[in-house]
Design an enzyme around this catalytic site. Sequence first.
Site, PDB file in Angstrom:
ATOM      1  N   LYS A  49       0.832  -1.206   0.000  1.00 30.40           N
ATOM      2  CA  LYS A  49       0.000   0.000   0.000  1.00 30.40           C
ATOM      3  C   LYS A  49       0.865   1.254   0.000  1.00 30.40           C
ATOM      4  O   LYS A  49       0.553   2.224  -0.711  1.00 30.40           O
ATOM      5  CB  LYS A  49      -0.941  -0.035   1.220  1.00 30.40           C
ATOM      6  CG  LYS A  49      -2.054  -1.071   1.054  1.00 30.40           C
ATOM      7  CD  LYS A  49      -2.766  -1.415   2.350  1.00 30.40           C
ATOM      8  CE  LYS A  49      -3.764  -2.549   2.109  1.00 30.40           C
ATOM      9  NZ  LYS A  49      -4.391  -3.051   3.327  1.00 30.40           N
ATOM     10  N   GLN A  93      -4.885  -1.902   9.300  1.00 27.86           N
ATOM     11  CA  GLN A  93      -4.695  -3.205   8.675  1.00 27.86           C
ATOM     12  C   GLN A  93      -5.327  -4.295   9.544  1.00 27.86           C
ATOM     13  O   GLN A  93      -5.025  -4.408  10.732  1.00 27.86           O
ATOM     14  CB  GLN A  93      -3.195  -3.484   8.491  1.00 27.86           C
ATOM     15  CG  GLN A  93      -2.872  -4.775   7.779  1.00 27.86           C
ATOM     16  CD  GLN A  93      -3.381  -4.801   6.341  1.00 27.86           C
ATOM     17  OE1 GLN A  93      -3.277  -3.824   5.618  1.00 27.86           O
ATOM     18  NE2 GLN A  93      -3.935  -5.926   5.930  1.00 27.86           N
ATOM     19  N   ASP A 116     -11.202   2.470   3.314  1.00 24.88           N
ATOM     20  CA  ASP A 116     -11.456   1.032   3.197  1.00 24.88           C
ATOM     21  C   ASP A 116     -12.921   0.751   2.875  1.00 24.88           C
ATOM     22  O   ASP A 116     -13.273  -0.340   2.426  1.00 24.88           O
ATOM     23  CB  ASP A 116     -11.088   0.317   4.505  1.00 24.88           C
ATOM     24  CG  ASP A 116      -9.772  -0.444   4.401  1.00 24.88           C
ATOM     25  OD1 ASP A 116      -9.355  -0.768   3.275  1.00 24.88           O
ATOM     26  OD2 ASP A 116      -9.166  -0.721   5.452  1.00 24.88           O
TER      27      ASP A 116
END
Length: 278
Positions: A49, A93, A116
């Site tokens: 990422k 995460q 997200d």
Amino acid sequence: MPQIIDGKAISTAIKDELKKEVAENNIKATLAVIQVGNDPASTVYVGNKKKACEYIGIGSRSYELPEETTEAELLKLIDDLNRDDGINGILVQLPVPDHIDEHKIIERISPQKDVDGFSPESVGNLCIGREGFVSCTPAGIIELLKRSGISIEGRECVVIGRSNIVGKPMALLLLANNGTVTVCHSRTVNLKEICKRADILIAAVGRPRMINRDYVKEGAVVIDVGIHRMDNGKLCGDVDYDDVSDIVSAITPVPGGVGPMTIAMLMYNCVKAARQVK
């Protein structure tokens, strides 16, 4: 031979489009990535990422917290990042350690920075067809289909899996694109028969090579969301690729199919977040 849906090539095209947009419009964006503990797979994902941010020309801030970080400490960090005008997107995460409530963490992220697409507000917007951030893997699958010339409208779509991250939002996105959608799961009766009706079959079941030709209609499009590392070190998906590839019209490989799209769509959401505050 089936059409091999190349997620690497399509994800690169999306990132190149974003790179151009960022440069031409002088978009300033920064993604904050939080990792709690040192799970090796999570470390790889976080690294990818950060590389993607660098590639498209936006910033990233990394917060690598020890395993013993308390829930309160993590929530405070999220509160600080919510207030930080220099941060456009916040990503924690997953999974987080067992002593931390994942739902509390997701709900604490500001909906305006929820790149997200996991927050209740983001999911609610998707349900009612309102603009918002969409969970990256399902959004990436829609792009894979569209950019591969595969129509969703009017087609029978079967999603195997009902997770909040993939299965449920995937079904909603297919509906939004005028697909006729069935969601299957571990309690579904006659699973093979239902899957065999699918024009588009999306496997997010979490079991290596479970989906063989007994589940697949001839000429179907098969999207494999799973990724598993086998004892021999090789990667495979939820679909037995070798068993079904001679009967499908199009299929995603593992690796190189859905995986790269998740990060591409995360970058799309980061740029979208920055656009909203311009």
